[in-house]
Design an enzyme around this catalytic site. Structure first.
Site, PDB file in Angstrom:
ATOM      1  N   GLY A 109       0.804  -1.218   0.000  1.00  0.00           N
ATOM      2  CA  GLY A 109       0.000   0.000   0.000  1.00  0.00           C
ATOM      3  C   GLY A 109       0.838   1.269   0.000  1.00  0.00           C
ATOM      4  O   GLY A 109       0.378   2.326  -0.459  1.00  0.00           O
ATOM      5  N   GLU A 112       1.614   1.830  -3.526  1.00  0.00           N
ATOM      6  CA  GLU A 112       0.347   2.190  -4.183  1.00  0.00           C
ATOM      7  C   GLU A 112      -0.050   3.628  -3.869  1.00  0.00           C
ATOM      8  O   GLU A 112      -0.516   4.363  -4.738  1.00  0.00           O
ATOM      9  CB  GLU A 112      -0.750   1.200  -3.763  1.00  0.00           C
ATOM     10  CG  GLU A 112      -0.492  -0.198  -4.338  1.00  0.00           C
ATOM     11  CD  GLU A 112      -1.373  -1.265  -3.703  1.00  0.00           C
ATOM     12  OE1 GLU A 112      -1.380  -1.380  -2.466  1.00  0.00           O
ATOM     13  OE2 GLU A 112      -2.068  -1.982  -4.446  1.00  0.00           O
TER      14      GLU A 112
HETATM   15  N1  CAA Z   1       1.984  -3.800   8.790  1.00  0.00           N
HETATM   16  C1  CAA Z   1       2.075  -3.832  10.128  1.00  0.00           C
HETATM   17  N2  CAA Z   1       3.256  -3.705  10.783  1.00  0.00           N
HETATM   18  C2  CAA Z   1       4.373  -3.569  10.042  1.00  0.00           C
HETATM   19  C3  CAA Z   1       4.342  -3.547   8.637  1.00  0.00           C
HETATM   20  C4  CAA Z   1       3.060  -3.663   7.994  1.00  0.00           C
HETATM   21  N3  CAA Z   1       2.930  -3.588   6.674  1.00  0.00           N
HETATM   22  N4  CAA Z   1       5.609  -3.416   8.174  1.00  0.00           N
HETATM   23  C5  CAA Z   1       6.403  -3.350   9.257  1.00  0.00           C
HETATM   24  N5  CAA Z   1       5.664  -3.434  10.389  1.00  0.00           N
HETATM   25  C6  CAA Z   1       6.129  -3.423  11.778  1.00  0.00           C
HETATM   26  C7  CAA Z   1       6.797  -4.729  12.145  1.00  0.00           C
HETATM   27  O1  CAA Z   1       5.841  -5.703  12.513  1.00  0.00           O
HETATM   28  C8  CAA Z   1       7.664  -4.289  13.320  1.00  0.00           C
HETATM   29  O2  CAA Z   1       6.868  -4.152  14.454  1.00  0.00           O
HETATM   30  P1  CAA Z   1       7.329  -4.813  15.864  1.00  0.00           P
HETATM   31  O3  CAA Z   1       8.591  -4.036  16.214  1.00  0.00           O
HETATM   32  O4  CAA Z   1       6.192  -4.534  16.786  1.00  0.00           O
HETATM   33  O5  CAA Z   1       7.610  -6.244  15.601  1.00  0.00           O
HETATM   34  C9  CAA Z   1       8.101  -2.866  12.895  1.00  0.00           C
HETATM   35  O6  CAA Z   1       7.158  -2.439  11.915  1.00  0.00           O
HETATM   36  C10 CAA Z   1       9.475  -2.838  12.261  1.00  0.00           C
HETATM   37  O7  CAA Z   1       9.494  -3.770  11.194  1.00  0.00           O
HETATM   38  P2  CAA Z   1      10.633  -4.899  11.024  1.00  0.00           P
HETATM   39  O8  CAA Z   1      11.170  -5.298  12.351  1.00  0.00           O
HETATM   40  O9  CAA Z   1      10.062  -5.957  10.145  1.00  0.00           O
HETATM   41  O10 CAA Z   1      11.736  -4.022  10.253  1.00  0.00           O
HETATM   42  P3  CAA Z   1      12.862  -4.551   9.277  1.00  0.00           P
HETATM   43  O11 CAA Z   1      13.758  -3.380   9.032  1.00  0.00           O
HETATM   44  O12 CAA Z   1      13.470  -5.808   9.768  1.00  0.00           O
HETATM   45  O13 CAA Z   1      12.096  -4.941   7.900  1.00  0.00           O
HETATM   46  C11 CAA Z   1      10.504  -4.563   6.112  1.00  0.00           C
HETATM   47  C12 CAA Z   1      11.489  -3.947   7.131  1.00  0.00           C
HETATM   48  C13 CAA Z   1      11.293  -5.360   5.064  1.00  0.00           C
HETATM   49  C14 CAA Z   1       9.787  -3.407   5.442  1.00  0.00           C
HETATM   50  C15 CAA Z   1       9.518  -5.493   6.854  1.00  0.00           C
HETATM   51  O14 CAA Z   1       8.959  -4.800   7.955  1.00  0.00           O
HETATM   52  C16 CAA Z   1       8.364  -5.973   5.996  1.00  0.00           C
HETATM   53  O15 CAA Z   1       8.532  -6.871   5.193  1.00  0.00           O
HETATM   54  N6  CAA Z   1       7.165  -5.378   6.183  1.00  0.00           N
HETATM   55  C17 CAA Z   1       5.963  -5.806   5.494  1.00  0.00           C
HETATM   56  C18 CAA Z   1       5.950  -5.358   4.049  1.00  0.00           C
HETATM   57  C19 CAA Z   1       4.688  -5.847   3.373  1.00  0.00           C
HETATM   58  O16 CAA Z   1       4.436  -7.033   3.237  1.00  0.00           O
HETATM   59  N7  CAA Z   1       3.856  -4.895   2.887  1.00  0.00           N
HETATM   60  C20 CAA Z   1       2.619  -5.205   2.210  1.00  0.00           C
HETATM   61  C21 CAA Z   1       1.477  -5.114   3.167  1.00  0.00           C
HETATM   62  S1  CAA Z   1      -0.057  -5.691   2.486  1.00  0.00           S
HETATM   63  C22 CAA Z   1      -0.667  -4.395   1.603  1.00  0.00           C
HETATM   64  O17 CAA Z   1      -0.075  -3.351   1.534  1.00  0.00           O
HETATM   65  C23 CAA Z   1      -1.990  -4.626   0.915  1.00  0.00           C
HETATM   66  C24 CAA Z   1      -2.326  -3.587  -0.099  1.00  0.00           C
HETATM   67  O18 CAA Z   1      -2.114  -3.770  -1.279  1.00  0.00           O
HETATM   68  C25 CAA Z   1      -2.955  -2.344   0.278  1.00  0.00           C
END
Ligand code: CAA
Length: 258
Positions: A109, A112
């Site tokens: 998102g 997006e």
């Molecule tokens: N939603 C909720 N929480 C999230 C998040 C998300 N999309 N992305 C990161 N966070 C949170 C993590 O859970 C973490 O929280 P805690 O400390 O409470 O555990 C905090 O943010 C820090 O994140 P990381 O520890 O994972 O940080 P990192 O530097 O190791 O990794 C990252 C960074 C690669 C961006 C990783 O956080 C990640 O892969 N995030 C998810 C990315 C993702 O899948 N996005 C798509 C979401 S679905 C969507 O967007 C649907 C749509 O089309 C609208």
């Protein structure tokens, strides 16, 4: 108006919205998107604001929709609330120009949302991706459609099917971002660019934006005709007289409609 998940700054003539949920890498939850919608509407209604910048932090523009908020939703929940579009698309409804200033992660998102803006300035450390496939879903805020229009089928398909990220250089090369700027100068550069647009004739700016957007919605012949008719209509404005007279007289134009 007070906001919890975003910072809103009036830097006249530019309105600045900063996503501010650092503990979740600016993951976009319902509350944040409601606040964003309110802030965008307030800037749209504000005569002193003539361009808008949306940015995040140096680490993340936004790491996507909030996965923890979505995790337990069922089909009827997302269907009934028209999940994702209901409060997500305000940026596409704004008539004023919006620049996305992206540093760090712009995933799911987040990518997006950036693509809903009029153009994207990327910091050197920006990373773009649509990783939803790894969560057992697909992009839900226009990613499969807008990314394909930006970068073409092959790259969009690879990004959406594998969930891999692209860095700023690849994003610039493939047309996703307009240009790359040093990370520590991103917001300053976005505000300066928005400021330059804000000095131009407002009707021309809004209409130019409508014309470019029309290119995504219609055939070439229809689009060119739409452009021509609107181009003609601008000759009825005082700003056309001023802009062209200023050029001929070798002076800076003083547009009336800003
Ligand atoms: N939603 C909720 N929480 C999230 C998040 C998300 N999309 N992305 C990161 N966070 C949170 C993590 O859970 C973490 O929280 P805690 O400390 O409470 O555990 C905090 O943010 C820090 O994140 P990381 O520890 O994972 O940080 P990192 O530097 O190791 O990794 C990252 C960074 C690669 C961006 C990783 O956080 C990640 O892969 N995030 C998810 C990315 C993702 O899948 N996005 C798509 C979401 S679905 C969507 O967007 C649907 C749509 O089309 C609208």
């Amino acid at each position: 108006m007070s906001y919890e998940m975003i910072l809103v700054d009036r830097k006249e003539p530019v309105g600045l919205i900063t996503l501010n949920r650092p503990e979740a890498l600016n993951a976009l939850n319902g509350k944040l998107m409601d606040e964003m919608t309110k802030a965008l509407r307030a800037f749209e209604a504000d005569d002193e604001i003539r361009a808008i910048v949306i940015t995040g932090s140096e680490k993340a523009f936004a790491a996507g929709a909030d996965i923890k908020e979505m995790q337990s939703k069922g089909y009827m929940d997302v269907f009934k609330e028209d999940f994702i579009t209901a409060n997500w698309e305000e940026a596409t409804r704004c008539r004023k120009p919006i620049i996305a200033a992206v540093a760090g992660y712009a995933l799911g998102g987040g990518c997006e949302l950036a693509m809903m803006c009029d153009f994207i300035l990327a910091a050197e450390n920006a990373k773009f991706g649509q990783p939803e496939i790894k969560l057992g879903v697909i992009p839900g805020a226009g990613g499969t459609q807008r990314l394909t229009r930006f970068v073409g089928k092959s790259k969009a398909m690879e990004m959406v099917l594998t969930g891999r990220m692209m860095d700023a250089e690849e994003a610039e090369r493939s047309g996703l971002v307009s240009r790359i700027v040093p990370t520590d100068q991103l917001v300053e550069e976005a505000l300066a660019t928005a400021g330059k647009i804000a000095e131009l004739s407002m009707p021309s700016v809004m209409i130019a934006k409508e014309c470019v957007n029309k290119a995504y919605e219609t055939t070439l012949a229809e689009g060119v005709m739409f452009e021509r008719r609107i181009f003609h209509s601008l000759f009825a404005t005082e700003d056309q007289k001023e802009g062209m007279s200023a050029f001929a007289e070798k002076r800076t134009p003083e547009f009336k409609h800003k």
